[in-house]
Design a protein around this motif. Sequence first.
Motif, mmCIF file in Angstrom:
data_model
loop_
_atom_site.group_PDB
_atom_site.id
_atom_site.type_symbol
_atom_site.label_atom_id
_atom_site.label_comp_id
_atom_site.label_asym_id
_atom_site.label_seq_id
_atom_site.Cartn_x
_atom_site.Cartn_y
_atom_site.Cartn_z
ATOM 1 N N ASP A 1 31.637 82.924 -34.159
ATOM 2 C CA ASP A 1 31.283 83.130 -32.754
ATOM 3 C C ASP A 1 30.097 84.077 -32.611
ATOM 4 O O ASP A 1 29.261 83.900 -31.713
ATOM 5 C CB ASP A 1 32.485 83.665 -31.978
ATOM 6 C CG ASP A 1 33.649 82.688 -31.987
ATOM 7 O OD1 ASP A 1 33.393 81.469 -31.895
ATOM 8 O OD2 ASP A 1 34.803 83.136 -32.103
ATOM 9 N N VAL A 2 29.998 85.074 -33.478
ATOM 10 C CA VAL A 2 28.816 85.946 -33.486
ATOM 11 C C VAL A 2 27.582 85.135 -33.828
ATOM 12 O O VAL A 2 26.521 85.285 -33.199
ATOM 13 C CB VAL A 2 29.018 87.107 -34.483
ATOM 14 C CG1 VAL A 2 27.729 87.896 -34.675
ATOM 15 C CG2 VAL A 2 30.144 88.031 -34.000
ATOM 16 N N ARG A 3 27.705 84.257 -34.808
ATOM 17 C CA ARG A 3 26.581 83.401 -35.194
ATOM 18 C C ARG A 3 26.161 82.497 -34.027
ATOM 19 O O ARG A 3 24.967 82.273 -33.805
ATOM 20 C CB ARG A 3 26.958 82.573 -36.422
ATOM 21 C CG ARG A 3 27.081 83.409 -37.689
ATOM 22 C CD ARG A 3 27.943 82.744 -38.750
ATOM 23 N NE ARG A 3 27.308 81.657 -39.465
ATOM 24 C CZ ARG A 3 26.688 81.780 -40.644
ATOM 25 N NH1 ARG A 3 26.587 82.969 -41.212
ATOM 26 N NH2 ARG A 3 26.178 80.732 -41.252
ATOM 27 N N ARG A 4 27.130 82.006 -33.276
ATOM 28 C CA ARG A 4 26.818 81.140 -32.137
ATOM 29 C C ARG A 4 26.074 81.918 -31.057
ATOM 30 O O ARG A 4 25.089 81.425 -30.481
ATOM 31 C CB ARG A 4 28.106 80.544 -31.567
ATOM 32 C CG ARG A 4 27.903 79.650 -30.341
ATOM 33 C CD ARG A 4 27.037 78.428 -30.668
ATOM 34 N NE ARG A 4 26.783 77.615 -29.501
ATOM 35 C CZ ARG A 4 27.539 76.573 -29.131
ATOM 36 N NH1 ARG A 4 28.619 76.248 -29.827
ATOM 37 N NH2 ARG A 4 27.231 75.860 -28.071
ATOM 38 N N VAL A 5 26.533 83.151 -30.773
ATOM 39 C CA VAL A 5 25.859 83.940 -29.745
ATOM 40 C C VAL A 5 24.420 84.237 -30.152
ATOM 41 O O VAL A 5 23.495 84.137 -29.328
ATOM 42 C CB VAL A 5 26.625 85.254 -29.477
ATOM 43 C CG1 VAL A 5 25.796 86.180 -28.595
ATOM 44 C CG2 VAL A 5 27.963 84.972 -28.825
ATOM 45 N N ILE A 6 24.207 84.611 -31.411
ATOM 46 C CA ILE A 6 22.841 84.912 -31.864
ATOM 47 C C ILE A 6 21.956 83.678 -31.714
ATOM 48 O O ILE A 6 20.817 83.759 -31.225
ATOM 49 C CB ILE A 6 22.845 85.422 -33.308
ATOM 50 C CG1 ILE A 6 23.543 86.788 -33.377
ATOM 51 C CG2 ILE A 6 21.418 85.533 -33.852
ATOM 52 C CD1 ILE A 6 23.786 87.287 -34.792
ATOM 53 N N ALA A 7 22.472 82.527 -32.120
ATOM 54 C CA ALA A 7 21.690 81.290 -31.990
ATOM 55 C C ALA A 7 21.398 80.979 -30.530
ATOM 56 O O ALA A 7 20.279 80.578 -30.168
ATOM 57 C CB ALA A 7 22.429 80.135 -32.656
ATOM 58 N N ASN A 8 22.402 81.169 -29.667
ATOM 59 C CA ASN A 8 22.180 80.960 -28.230
ATOM 60 C C ASN A 8 21.105 81.910 -27.708
ATOM 61 O O ASN A 8 20.265 81.540 -26.877
ATOM 62 C CB ASN A 8 23.475 81.197 -27.450
ATOM 63 C CG ASN A 8 24.486 80.083 -27.607
ATOM 64 O OD1 ASN A 8 24.197 79.041 -28.194
ATOM 65 N ND2 ASN A 8 25.689 80.309 -27.093
ATOM 66 N N GLY A 9 21.162 83.168 -28.172
ATOM 67 C CA GLY A 9 20.168 84.146 -27.744
ATOM 68 C C GLY A 9 18.761 83.774 -28.181
ATOM 69 O O GLY A 9 17.795 83.951 -27.432
#
Length: 253
Positions: free
Chosen positions: A210-218
């Motif tokens: 989920d951290v990886r997803r947020v960074i990618a979204n950012g």
Amino acid sequence: MTLRVTVWGENRHEQIEEDVARRYPDGMHATIADGIRENLGETCVVRTATLDQPEHGLTEDVLAATDVLTWWGHAAHGEVADEVVERVHRHVLSGMGLVVLHSGHWSKIFMKLMGTSCTLRWRDEHDRELIWTVDPTHPIAQGVPHPIVIDEDEMYGEFFDIPAPDELVFVSSFSGGEVFRSGCTFRRGHGKIFYFRPGDQAYPTYHHKDVRRVIANGVAWAKTDRPDRSAPELLRYETGEFFDGRGYQGALK
């Protein structure tokens, strides 16, 4: 169009601390880059750069070919050359996106862009972190649970000395009762900035899906919509000149 991403990492803890090297054998920057590729796939091209490379890997050519730069630093903020900071700052104002991670809050570039001390409270005691979405409509929050649960990480708490964010996407709570503005956006010049809190080197946080997803979204959010990269410019106009101005040379020119 392809999203061009440069993942910058200090890459010092991985060289001198065995536990960090075991956790991130190719460096935290490589793990962060893998997470971006995992989530954005063929829409992006990701390169990495580190502190000990010539010009910290952030040459004029590299930055000119970067749509979004991510930044992780901790132990060696003072070793980042002021010349490189000025270069990154100029590119952000001209439209390059910037995603600042965890202890990058105290980097020269983030402090320069914020204009404040960027200090905060912290405790490193294997805290559980809950990351609560406070703006579920924001593109950075898409596809992540509410809350994101991180079993162990360093605690950051308020007061966090930053300007009021343009948008507050996430807040975190910790086992000691502390809260923190953990996902904030800002705009400086033509550039978009996202700060995201998780990611102390002592924990496997950048392997968390989920951290990886947020960074990618950012990263996807921070890409400018402007067709060309240019810094805001002061132009002088005469009456009737609605579209064309000329460069301003100063009050006495």
